[in-house]
Design an enzyme around this catalytic site. Structure first.
Site, PDB file in Angstrom:
ATOM      1  N   LYS A   6       0.852  -1.189   0.000  1.00 51.53           N
ATOM      2  CA  LYS A   6       0.000   0.000   0.000  1.00 51.53           C
ATOM      3  C   LYS A   6       0.892   1.245   0.000  1.00 51.53           C
ATOM      4  O   LYS A   6       2.068   1.139   0.362  1.00 51.53           O
ATOM      5  CB  LYS A   6      -0.929  -0.007   1.215  1.00 51.53           C
ATOM      6  CG  LYS A   6      -0.235   0.337   2.547  1.00 51.53           C
ATOM      7  CD  LYS A   6      -1.253   0.483   3.641  1.00 51.53           C
ATOM      8  CE  LYS A   6      -0.610   0.976   4.927  1.00 51.53           C
ATOM      9  NZ  LYS A   6      -0.205   2.391   4.894  1.00 51.53           N
ATOM     10  N   ASP A  19      -2.025  -5.755   2.699  1.00 52.82           N
ATOM     11  CA  ASP A  19      -2.296  -4.846   3.804  1.00 52.82           C
ATOM     12  C   ASP A  19      -1.980  -5.639   5.062  1.00 52.82           C
ATOM     13  O   ASP A  19      -2.685  -6.598   5.395  1.00 52.82           O
ATOM     14  CB  ASP A  19      -3.766  -4.401   3.806  1.00 52.82           C
ATOM     15  CG  ASP A  19      -4.082  -3.406   4.913  1.00 52.82           C
ATOM     16  OD1 ASP A  19      -3.301  -3.334   5.882  1.00 52.82           O
ATOM     17  OD2 ASP A  19      -5.100  -2.707   4.825  1.00 52.82           O
ATOM     18  N   HIS A  20      -0.927  -5.263   5.760  1.00 50.53           N
ATOM     19  CA  HIS A  20      -0.448  -6.111   6.859  1.00 50.53           C
ATOM     20  C   HIS A  20      -1.476  -6.262   7.970  1.00 50.53           C
ATOM     21  O   HIS A  20      -1.392  -7.205   8.765  1.00 50.53           O
ATOM     22  CB  HIS A  20       0.875  -5.570   7.417  1.00 50.53           C
ATOM     23  CG  HIS A  20       0.735  -4.344   8.258  1.00 50.53           C
ATOM     24  ND1 HIS A  20       0.772  -3.068   7.730  1.00 50.53           N
ATOM     25  CD2 HIS A  20       0.555  -4.188   9.590  1.00 50.53           C
ATOM     26  CE1 HIS A  20       0.615  -2.197   8.705  1.00 50.53           C
ATOM     27  NE2 HIS A  20       0.490  -2.840   9.840  1.00 50.53           N
ATOM     28  N   GLU A  30      -3.070   6.104  17.278  1.00 43.97           N
ATOM     29  CA  GLU A  30      -1.622   6.003  17.397  1.00 43.97           C
ATOM     30  C   GLU A  30      -1.135   7.087  18.358  1.00 43.97           C
ATOM     31  O   GLU A  30      -1.565   8.243  18.269  1.00 43.97           O
ATOM     32  CB  GLU A  30      -0.955   6.190  16.034  1.00 43.97           C
ATOM     33  CG  GLU A  30      -1.335   5.117  15.023  1.00 43.97           C
ATOM     34  CD  GLU A  30      -0.650   5.338  13.684  1.00 43.97           C
ATOM     35  OE1 GLU A  30      -1.175   6.164  12.901  1.00 43.97           O
ATOM     36  OE2 GLU A  30       0.390   4.722  13.446  1.00 43.97           O
ATOM     37  N   ASP A  82      -3.419   7.037   4.457  1.00 42.78           N
ATOM     38  CA  ASP A  82      -2.486   6.183   5.178  1.00 42.78           C
ATOM     39  C   ASP A  82      -3.186   5.086   5.973  1.00 42.78           C
ATOM     40  O   ASP A  82      -2.684   3.972   6.065  1.00 42.78           O
ATOM     41  CB  ASP A  82      -1.638   7.037   6.125  1.00 42.78           C
ATOM     42  CG  ASP A  82      -0.513   6.253   6.768  1.00 42.78           C
ATOM     43  OD1 ASP A  82       0.100   5.413   6.084  1.00 42.78           O
ATOM     44  OD2 ASP A  82      -0.239   6.480   7.964  1.00 42.78           O
ATOM     45  N   HIS A  84      -6.414   0.079   6.091  1.00 44.91           N
ATOM     46  CA  HIS A  84      -6.614  -0.641   7.347  1.00 44.91           C
ATOM     47  C   HIS A  84      -8.067  -0.586   7.819  1.00 44.91           C
ATOM     48  O   HIS A  84      -8.675  -1.617   8.134  1.00 44.91           O
ATOM     49  CB  HIS A  84      -5.724  -0.060   8.449  1.00 44.91           C
ATOM     50  CG  HIS A  84      -4.264  -0.117   8.155  1.00 44.91           C
ATOM     51  ND1 HIS A  84      -3.707  -1.007   7.252  1.00 44.91           N
ATOM     52  CD2 HIS A  84      -3.226   0.591   8.662  1.00 44.91           C
ATOM     53  CE1 HIS A  84      -2.401  -0.828   7.212  1.00 44.91           C
ATOM     54  NE2 HIS A  84      -2.087   0.136   8.052  1.00 44.91           N
TER      55      HIS A  84
END
Length: 510
Positions: free
Chosen positions: A169, A198-199, A237, A256, A261
């Site tokens: 991504k 996408d991790h 975050e 982002d 996500h």
């Protein structure tokens, strides 16, 4: 029969086939921090066969030995290494690590790469199987795809072999650029060869959303508009942009975090039960779920979306700079570091249930969770003072960092008087299972090698995610939409609180 070779004797039946992992961007941060540690752990778990090889491609001048030593050192710095790990690198040292230096736009780079791959097939028995991993800036994705196609490296060199490409991504900057990238990639690779990563989907707790919903009879009957009042998805975050100010000026929180996500977690929460657990069944349902999300109009963006940016404040006991004070950030930047929005879903399961989404940097803590709050009971037979501590029932899926599930419900307080308040029942992954969960990149790298696309993103899913996010980008560019401000170390701007307060609700404090 046991062996000292760490690349043989697998401990599971799900093992990578003989193959070459070709990493474009091999001298970059992602390769050092994520990909090479994942390769080491897969080898330690005996999930890579003898002869498995890695080829790095980048502009930095190195030879094979330099590359091997550099990867060994960076893995040790990331917490890898140890006596057992030494055998892994010894197994690779016999020609298992190769390096090709060159510009991605230079055709000779791909000719040298082709010669190296052919040599590994002969010497290491990699059987013509190639997995290309694009750990490079997004601007190079089409360049590399075209370079591989022009050199004939997009097709298997022999019968029974595979060629796949993993693309990181962000997949495009908006809907038109994503479609343009898709067109370039599909001119070279078939969709079945493309693995958009996408991790987040590699995280055990994200996958557990599927297990919780479809392996338990008690949850599915209440997973709908009849019982659910609203849903909150939080991706918070505690860090700022750190040394990525230049990147964030181009991306922002929407590109982002939200477009990838958040949309993945949203799709898993919304989706209908798949007919089977095969890749296309699951991905079909995810696409249907995202298709049901109501698109924003320009007026909706003004009313139902909040974009914010952090200012100077205190975070984790230390004074933190504002976003505009960060390195690489324009002093008058309007780039968002926080997004909150209210989504409406047009289908039978979720009609009328608002989904509130928020993500931001420099918030009080790092946490990702899905909180489903249920409707209140139709009638409380208790006196008001007997239920003062009672909140609506809730089911909270904690994705990180305290991975697990919390169920909030009402219970009687011990004592002579009859009083009811909310209590929580907690499940913690770390306490319930002895097995160490694989890292997200470890899981997804193995999936790509064995050809399991379940946890990767399909082309039509990318398009649906951009369909939801694109109107926000357009409205922020074309209209005078306010940028809210919030102090570092707080839970976001007051406008985000007002977004829920209008509906008589409030954000959950994780």
């Amino acid at each position: 029969m046991t062996t000292d070779n760490p690349l043989v004797e697998p401990t599971t039946d799900r093992v990578a086939p003989p193959a070459v992992l070709v990493v474009f961007g091999a001298s970059g941060d992602l390769t050092s921090r994520k990909l090479m540690p994942a390769v080491e752990r897969l080898a330690l778990r005996r999930l890579l066969p003898a002869g498995f090889s890695v080829v790095g491609v980048a502009r930095t001048e190195m030879d094979d030995e330099d590359f091997l030593e550099r990867m060994r050192t960076t893995v040790e710095q990331m917490g890898g290494g140890g006596d057992e790990a030494k055998h892994v690198w010894e197994a690779f040292s016999g020609g298992g690590f190769r390096y090709v230096a060159g510009d991605y736009a230079d055709p000779t780079t791909y000719q040298r790469l082709k010669a190296t791959l052919d040599e590994l097939d002969r010497e290491r028995g990699t059987s013509g199987n190639r997995l290309y991993y694009l750990a490079t800036p997004p601007t190079t994705f089409p360049v590399i795809a075209q370079g591989l196609g022009a050199a004939g490296l997009h097709q298997p060199p022999c019968d029974g072999a595979f060629v796949r490409i993993v693309i990181e991504k962000p997949y495009g900057r908006d809907a038109p650029s994503a479609a343009e990238l898709d067109a370039v990639v599909h001119r070279v690779f078939d969709e079945s060869q493309v693995y958009r990563i996408d991790h987040y989907l590699g995280k055990e707790t994200v996958q557990n959303v599927l297990a919780l919903r479809f392996a338990n009879a008690i949850f599915e009957p209440i997973w709908n508009r009849r019982y659910v009042d609203h849903v909150q998805i939080t991706v918070a975050e505690s860090l700022g942009v750190e040394h990525r100010g230049g990147f964030y000026e181009m991306a922002g929180a929407l590109r982002d975090i939200v477009q990838n996500h958040v949309m993945q977690v949203l799709a898993l929460t919304l989706m209908e039960p798949p007919a089977t657990f095969e890749a296309n069944s699951i991905r079909d349902e995810k696409v249907k779920a995202l298709r049901a999300v109501n698109p924003f109009t320009p007026e909706d963006v003004r009313v139902e979306v909040v974009r914010g940016q952090y200012t100077r404040g205190w975070a984790q006991g230390r004074e933190a700079p504002g976003y505009r004070d960060e390195e690489g950030v324009h002093p008058h930047s309007l780039r968002e570091t926080y997004v909150a929005m209210k989504l409406q879903i047009d289908n039978w399961r979720w009609a009328g249930v608002p989904f509130y989404v928020r993500t931001g940097k420099r918030l009080p803590k790092r946490v990702t969770e899905v909180a489903m709050e249920f409707k209140t009971v139709p009638h409380l037979p208790f006196a008001k003072d007997q239920a003062e501590g009672l909140e609506p029932d809730a089911l909270v899926l904690r994705i990180q960092p305290d991975e697990g599930i919390t169920l909030r419900f009402g219970a009687k307080v011990p004592g002579q008087a009859f009083r009811v308040r909310s209590v929580s029942m907690d499940f913690f992954y770390g306490a319930a299972f002895l097995e160490e969960a694989p890292d997200a990149y470890e899981r997804l790298l193995l999936d790509a090698l064995v050809g399991d696309p379940t946890l990767f993103i399909r082309s039509d899913e990318v398009a649906q995610a951009w369909r939801i996010c694109d109107p926000l980008l357009q409205a922020w560019e074309d209209y005078d939409v306010a940028l809210a401000r919030y102090e570092a170390g707080t839970w976001g701007p007051a406008e985000a609180d007002a977004l829920l307060a209008r509906d008589g609700r409030r954000w959950r404090r994780p």
